[in-house]
Design an enzyme around this catalytic site. Sequence first.
Site, PDB file in Angstrom:
ATOM      1  N   SER A 122      24.866  44.247 -22.701  1.00 55.83           N
ATOM      2  CA  SER A 122      24.439  42.931 -23.155  1.00 55.83           C
ATOM      3  C   SER A 122      25.564  42.236 -23.925  1.00 55.83           C
ATOM      4  CB  SER A 122      23.173  43.028 -24.005  1.00 55.83           C
ATOM      5  OG  SER A 122      23.370  43.926 -25.065  1.00 55.83           O
ATOM      6  N   SER A 123      26.426  43.008 -24.585  1.00 59.25           N
ATOM      7  CA  SER A 123      27.533  42.384 -25.337  1.00 59.25           C
ATOM      8  C   SER A 123      28.496  41.686 -24.387  1.00 59.25           C
ATOM      9  CB  SER A 123      28.352  43.428 -26.108  1.00 59.25           C
ATOM     10  OG  SER A 123      27.534  44.325 -26.754  1.00 59.25           O
ATOM     11  N   GLU A 155      36.294  41.036 -27.471  1.00 61.12           N
ATOM     12  CA  GLU A 155      35.480  42.168 -27.936  1.00 61.12           C
ATOM     13  C   GLU A 155      36.359  43.149 -28.725  1.00 61.12           C
ATOM     14  OE1 GLU A 155      32.703  43.524 -25.015  1.00 61.12           O
ATOM     15  OE2 GLU A 155      31.733  44.891 -26.412  1.00 61.12           O
ATOM     16  N   ASP A 167      32.901  46.461 -18.166  1.00 68.80           N
ATOM     17  CA  ASP A 167      31.650  45.717 -18.318  1.00 68.80           C
ATOM     18  C   ASP A 167      31.853  44.220 -18.058  1.00 68.80           C
ATOM     19  OD1 ASP A 167      30.894  48.207 -19.127  1.00 68.80           O
ATOM     20  OD2 ASP A 167      30.735  47.697 -21.257  1.00 68.80           O
TER      21      ASP A 167
HETATM   22  C1  GLA Z   1      31.228  51.144 -22.509  1.00 71.52           C
HETATM   23  C2  GLA Z   1      32.520  50.331 -22.554  1.00 71.52           C
HETATM   24  C3  GLA Z   1      33.231  50.360 -21.200  1.00 71.52           C
HETATM   25  C4  GLA Z   1      33.385  51.769 -20.667  1.00 71.52           C
HETATM   26  C5  GLA Z   1      32.054  52.530 -20.768  1.00 71.52           C
HETATM   27  C6  GLA Z   1      32.196  53.980 -20.406  1.00 71.52           C
HETATM   28  O1  GLA Z   1      30.321  50.521 -21.667  1.00 71.52           O
HETATM   29  O2  GLA Z   1      32.243  48.996 -22.904  1.00 71.52           O
HETATM   30  O3  GLA Z   1      34.487  49.713 -21.307  1.00 71.52           O
HETATM   31  O4  GLA Z   1      34.417  52.447 -21.332  1.00 71.52           O
HETATM   32  O5  GLA Z   1      31.497  52.469 -22.063  1.00 71.52           O
HETATM   33  O6  GLA Z   1      32.523  54.118 -19.065  1.00 71.52           O
END
Ligand code: GLA
Length: 378
Positions: A122-123, A155, A167
Amino acid sequence: MIAEKFEQVFGRRPDGVWRAPGRVNLIGEHTDYNDGLVLPIALPQQIVVAGAARPDGRLRFASTQGGDVIEADLAALTPGSVPDWAAYPAGAAWILRESGYDVSGAELLVDSDLPTGAGLSSSAALLCASAIALLGLRGIEVAPDEVARLVQKAENNYVGAPVGLMDQMASMCCTKGHALYFDIQEMSLAQIPFDPAADGLRLLVVDVKAPHRHVDGEYAERRRSCETAAAQLGVPVLRAISVDGLDDALARLDDEVVRRRVRHVVTEVARVEQAVELMRAGRLRDVGPLFTASHVSMRDDFEITVPELDVAVDTALAAGALGARMTGGGFGGCIIALVEASATESVLAAIEKAFADHGFTPPSPISADPSAGASRIS
Ligand code: GLA
């Protein structure tokens, strides 16, 4: 709907509405910050941002979930200057301004059907939706992968979370009906058709509702271990170690914990490659065991699972799932399981029962049709 709410909060109609989805990663965990491979899908659940420009450089953020309107001056944004959830839209504004984009002040109203704290990004979705809203309000075109890179910097440097690029890329660049095969080292993307229903299968996503424990500190610690290991091995990043070179690399590391961290990353990158090969060959069923091997690696080598995740995975497998693993950063969040469509209800019922037997909070299934990346709605 959101336009009416916007009018109630800000007293005028929005100039536009934008959306950015959450994600579930099929395989490739904690590989992104090692310049490895990942394979996420975007979810139907998303963040929606309605926005209107302001000529005076003032930023005003509100949420449909209530609370005060949070205000800041675009020109005065510095890392950490806006707290709580509004740090994300503020971070998006900050990085765009820092990067030389001529964004203006704005009113932004945020709506979401994406559960927070469930490891569904969600972030990243909030950062992406805010960034494309701020750019869209000024008619500035920026390529989706560039938006992803920008908001990752926000972020990292504004919010202060040392996350990788998976993400944000998933939220910006996924397409409907596909998983996004993203090679971070090469910065290359491929859309891999992903339609479990066509094979009589189903991808289950279950939020295990575990309270996130020490997530930020543990994540940063794992990332540091990987960097330390790479330095000891004399390579820029762990991606430089292949499975064939793994034994040699392990023999050159003297810390047992660091050795296990490296083994996870190197074998996980190889599993993503294998999963994609199988999917391209139309052998989705055979991807199941790779999911399970990934979970075992995260449980035993990377040590990022919690009892709720392990119980959900073990129970899904015992109830006939073809494969199952935790997904996301770990220490809570969701599991995914690949199951025969006909076994969907029995696998979910088995997980529910196991959670009740263990006295865990009831788990919650999440629908996960591979969906489209971020876009303007109106
Ligand atoms: C979180 C981080 C990603 C990635 C995952 C693990 O979601 O935001 O960048 O490192 O953990 O795969």
